[in-house]
Design a protein around this motif. Structure first.
Motif, PDB file in Angstrom:
ATOM      1  N   CYS A 197       0.812  -1.217   0.000  1.00 56.69           N
ATOM      2  CA  CYS A 197       0.000   0.000   0.000  1.00 56.69           C
ATOM      3  C   CYS A 197       0.845   1.265   0.000  1.00 56.69           C
ATOM      4  O   CYS A 197       1.933   1.306   0.584  1.00 56.69           O
ATOM      5  N   ILE A 198       0.313   2.289  -0.659  1.00 50.73           N
ATOM      6  CA  ILE A 198       0.862   3.639  -0.535  1.00 50.73           C
ATOM      7  C   ILE A 198       0.182   4.301   0.659  1.00 50.73           C
ATOM      8  O   ILE A 198      -1.014   4.583   0.613  1.00 50.73           O
ATOM      9  N   SER A 207       4.709   1.164   1.523  1.00 47.17           N
ATOM     10  CA  SER A 207       5.900   1.712   0.868  1.00 47.17           C
ATOM     11  C   SER A 207       6.533   2.767   1.766  1.00 47.17           C
ATOM     12  O   SER A 207       5.863   3.436   2.559  1.00 47.17           O
ATOM     13  N   ASP A 208       7.845   2.925   1.634  1.00 46.44           N
ATOM     14  CA  ASP A 208       8.565   3.876   2.482  1.00 46.44           C
ATOM     15  C   ASP A 208       8.148   5.316   2.208  1.00 46.44           C
ATOM     16  O   ASP A 208       8.133   6.156   3.113  1.00 46.44           O
ATOM     17  N   LEU A 251       6.629   2.398  -4.060  1.00 43.04           N
ATOM     18  CA  LEU A 251       5.749   1.226  -4.039  1.00 43.04           C
ATOM     19  C   LEU A 251       6.370   0.078  -4.824  1.00 43.04           C
ATOM     20  O   LEU A 251       6.374  -1.080  -4.382  1.00 43.04           O
ATOM     21  N   THR A 252       6.935   0.397  -5.982  1.00 41.11           N
ATOM     22  CA  THR A 252       7.603  -0.616  -6.804  1.00 41.11           C
ATOM     23  C   THR A 252       8.789  -1.214  -6.053  1.00 41.11           C
ATOM     24  O   THR A 252       8.989  -2.441  -6.049  1.00 41.11           O
ATOM     25  N   ALA A 253       9.583  -0.367  -5.436  1.00 40.44           N
ATOM     26  CA  ALA A 253      10.750  -0.835  -4.687  1.00 40.44           C
ATOM     27  C   ALA A 253      10.344  -1.739  -3.527  1.00 40.44           C
ATOM     28  O   ALA A 253      11.027  -2.729  -3.231  1.00 40.44           O
ATOM     29  N   LYS A 254       9.249  -1.424  -2.854  1.00 41.48           N
ATOM     30  CA  LYS A 254       8.778  -2.246  -1.738  1.00 41.48           C
ATOM     31  C   LYS A 254       8.381  -3.641  -2.222  1.00 41.48           C
ATOM     32  O   LYS A 254       8.733  -4.652  -1.600  1.00 41.48           O
TER      33      LYS A 254
END
Length: 503
Positions: A463-464, A482-483, A490-493
């Motif tokens: 989730c964002i 996401s961070d 979000l993609t990186a998470k």
């Protein structure tokens, strides 16, 4: 009545990235689509929302609709003046019975076109790291149907195949794997010849079993290999260990559902796909501009009363500027206004109109935007906030605490989607879903409305923002956040979660 037409379209082996440009263009204009079980989920998700969809369900000899009925349906739909797409896995003319479907159309004078597709005979070995030809191993490739006849024997001249000294590709043959391997050895092929069976190629579930002609049936049985799968026989199979690549990508082997509105999904989908994920776009919501929005039109006529224009979403930006255009209101009427955006995506949407943002919070949520505005707005200044009809109260609460004057005007509704292809409830029952990407609380609610009585506890929601995660937790989903509140984060998470799961 307008003239109908039929397009026989090859959908490729499954990966929507292997769909040809012409196939996608034709599919996007379809009014009726007849599709096979072998058409990939990502390809099916490209069917236009307004198109009528008919699942003919052909796979491994089992048909949801008999071939004769498919032929008649194509004819009837075209006669009604429709643009009809017959979407077939792989290539329509390679063991796809495409010729049979054309005979009835030709006999009745119905126009048609053929759109060739990427065949699994070439693509699936490539995704497994097997080149079907290689100058050091062979100079020919031969594609054979492995489908058994009524006497449980493939009608194949195996002695002729053994003399070819080329790569042999058997389609629809996994049920006859033992018979094929034994027949090749009986015809004189060495039991030590490299051979492979490749299951669900180009999808997140793809698997390969590389062995020898003699051992392959037992090895495949131990791995519970099932359809759809293809058999490859030849020395090139030995190259798979050196050339495998698909599963090595950061998101190789991951299946991700993207729930963003159709108009916004492509950015996230492209990033995930580039990292190797199988992406299925199932928009859970759509944004619909409010028609005859007298309140907004009145506000536009008195823009001189406002000092700030505040946007909380890309959709709000799009709808606002679309109304300006439709009302033939020149963008110069915004001169002197300061702009605020909730985050980078909204900031970019404003920048695309040639306007730079004056205020954006460090944390991209409604409460943070309210606090940032509370610091930036000068005494006596008034804000115009065009946003969703159901907007977060956190923004206006922060403004109210500071006594800031504003007009909060709804410009669009968030509408839950009613369904899709493939149907979400069916997918959740029959597919392994690794991650569901949510970019707002409304996408979570829309997803839930489409999923029916699904077991949400089996899903990992990425989730964002915490507000979106709270909505997912209500459904019992495992949640990750996401961070940062950005698509890149979000993609990186998702990539980090998948790498940890594979470790």
């Amino acid at each position: 009545m307008k003239q109908g037409k039929v397009w026989l379209v090859g959908a490729g082996p499954s990966d929507p990235g292997l769909l040809t440009l012409k196939a996608r263009s034709v599919l996007e204009e379809a009014e009726v689509v007849l599709y096979d079980s072998l058409a990939g989920d990502g390809v099916l998700a490209l069917i236009p929302p307004g198109a009528r969809r008919i699942n003919v369900g052909k796979r491994a000899g089992h048909a949801q609709m008999p071939q004769e009925e498919i032929n008649k349906t194509l004819l009837e739909e075209a006669r009604q003046g429709n643009r009809v797409v017959r979407l077939k896995g792989g290539d329509p003319f390679l063991f796809g019975r495409g010729g049979e479907e054309l005979e009835l159309l030709r006999a009745h004078g119905v126009p048609f076109e053929i759109v060739p597709g990427v065949t699994s005979a070439i693509a699936v070995p490539a995704y497994a790291g097997i080149p079907v030809t290689h100058r050091d191993f062979c100079s020919s490739v031969h594609i054979i149907t492995g489908h058994l006849k009524d006497d449980d024997k493939p009608h194949i001249d195996f002695e002729a195949l053994t003399r070819l000294d080329g790569t042999l590709i058997f389609l629809m043959g996994v049920g006859a794997l033992g018979v094929i391997c034994r027949s090749l050895m009986d015809a004189g092929m060495s039991p030590d010849t490299p051979a492979a069976v490749l299951e669900k190629g180009t999808t997140a579930d793809q698997r390969r079993v590389v062995s020898t002609l003699k051992a392959l049936p037992a090895d495949a049985e131990r791995q519970s290999i099932a359809t759809p799968a293809i058999i490859v026989v030849g020395r090139v199979c030995a190259l798979a260990e050196k050339f495998h690549w698909a599963e090595d990508r950061p998101l190789g082997g991951a299946r991700v559902i993207v729930t963003r509105p159709r108009s916004l999904a492509s950015g996230l989908s492209k990033k995930l796909y580039a990292l190797g994920a199988e992406v299925v776009e199932i928009p859970a919501i759509q944004t619909v501009g409010i028609e005859n929005n007298n309140e907004l039109q009145a506000a536009i006529k008195r823009l001189n009363e406002y000092q700030w224009l505040v946007f909380t979403s890309q959709a709000g930006v799009d709808v606002f500027f679309d109304i300006l255009r439709r009302n033939r209101t020149d963008i110069r009427c915004l001169a002197g206004l300061k702009f605020a955006a909730i985050g980078t995506a909204t900031e970019k949407a404003i920048a695309d109109r040639g306007i730079f943002v004056d205020c954006m919070p460090a944390t991209y949520d409604a409460a943070s935007l309210g606090r940032a505005l509370a610091e930036a707005v000068k005494p006596g200044e008034k804000l115009l906030i065009p946003r969703a009809r159901i907007g977060s109260p956190d923004l206006t609460a922060a403004l109210d605490r500071q006594g800031i004057s504003y007009d909060d005007i709804p410009v669009y509704d968030t509408v839950y989607e009613s369904g899709g292809v493939p149907p979400l409830d069916e997918m959740l029952k029959t597919r392994r879903i690794d991650y569901v990407a949510f970019t707002s609380a409304s996408t979570v609610r829309g997803f839930a409305s489409m999923a029916g009585a699904a077991d949400f506890e089996k899903l990992t929601a990425v989730c964002i923002g915490e507000q979106t995660a709270r909505e997912a937790k209500k459904l019992g989903m495992k949640t990750e956040v996401s961070d940062e509140v950005t698509i890149d984060s979000l993609t990186a998470k998702i990539a980090a979660l998948h790498q940890a799961a594979k470790a």
